[in-house]
Design a protein around this motif. Sequence first.
Motif, PDB file in Angstrom:
ATOM      1  N   CYS A 106      26.020  23.078  28.874  1.00 18.28           N
ATOM      2  CA  CYS A 106      26.285  24.563  28.618  1.00 18.28           C
ATOM      3  C   CYS A 106      24.956  25.461  28.912  1.00 18.28           C
ATOM      4  O   CYS A 106      24.127  25.016  28.102  1.00 18.28           O
ATOM      5  N   ARG A 108      22.064  28.062  28.515  1.00 17.32           N
ATOM      6  CA  ARG A 108      21.529  28.674  27.294  1.00 17.32           C
ATOM      7  C   ARG A 108      20.940  30.110  27.611  1.00 17.32           C
ATOM      8  O   ARG A 108      20.172  30.195  28.662  1.00 17.32           O
ATOM      9  N   TRP A 109      20.816  31.207  26.502  1.00 19.10           N
ATOM     10  CA  TRP A 109      20.040  32.116  26.448  1.00 19.10           C
ATOM     11  C   TRP A 109      18.956  32.133  25.414  1.00 19.10           C
ATOM     12  O   TRP A 109      19.274  32.178  24.301  1.00 19.10           O
ATOM     13  N   ARG A 112      18.473  28.907  21.193  1.00 13.31           N
ATOM     14  CA  ARG A 112      19.644  28.918  20.285  1.00 13.31           C
ATOM     15  C   ARG A 112      20.793  29.187  20.759  1.00 13.31           C
ATOM     16  O   ARG A 112      21.778  28.858  20.364  1.00 13.31           O
ATOM     17  N   GLU A 113      20.927  30.418  21.885  1.00 13.84           N
ATOM     18  CA  GLU A 113      22.280  30.671  22.050  1.00 13.84           C
ATOM     19  C   GLU A 113      22.733  30.256  23.280  1.00 13.84           C
ATOM     20  O   GLU A 113      22.080  30.199  24.305  1.00 13.84           O
ATOM     21  N   LEU A 114      24.200  29.830  23.286  1.00 14.30           N
ATOM     22  CA  LEU A 114      24.890  29.399  24.358  1.00 14.30           C
ATOM     23  C   LEU A 114      25.473  30.530  25.180  1.00 14.30           C
ATOM     24  O   LEU A 114      25.760  31.381  24.692  1.00 14.30           O
TER      25      LEU A 114
END
Length: 207
Positions: A106, A108-109, A112-114
């Motif tokens: 997946c 990410r941004w 940490r962020e998916l």
Amino acid sequence: MTSRRSHAHLRPSPETSSQPLPSTARELFDALPQLPGLRTEIINGRLIVSPVGTPEHGWLAMLLAYELHPLITRNGWRSYTGNVDVCIDGPRDPVEPDFVLARVDCPRWGARELLSSGLLMVAEIVSPGSVIEDRDRKPDIYASGGVPLMLLVDPVATPATVTVLSDPKEGAYRTSTRVEMGSHLHIPEPVDFTLDTSIFANIQDAT
């Protein structure tokens, strides 16, 4: 005689005096330190800081993860229970679902962020303090971010229910299937799994 309290005078510290102040909710979110015991999200342009759920609330998310574990293992997916941020594609708003199902690759941004468009499913567990966000606001947020499926576990409804929302288009889910907690609920593609929602029934009163 009562005296009027004077206004506080806020001055930047030497370390921050040269830095511009956050001008958007996203910039303010990025400037915040880690806040243990609190959930920080941006919902409809507002920065929302709320306490994490009760132990029973967290256990419901874990029960979902356990139930899906054979499917997750077979497909090489990843699941997260309330410990990962999701970045909504488009506005880049961060939210923290109670449960996230994603492929291992997946996108990410940041670290940490998916990214929402790479997820398979999110789930929210309704608590008395999250009724409006979970039932009314977050479905459109996830749909607009391209999340294929949203599962809504609602132990505070009368009767308690579990709903799967699917087929997102133009910022809304076009298909909704709801069952009373304790029944079987088929979660469509890309998950394609029949969930026995009786796993939630034994502790619904504790939420």
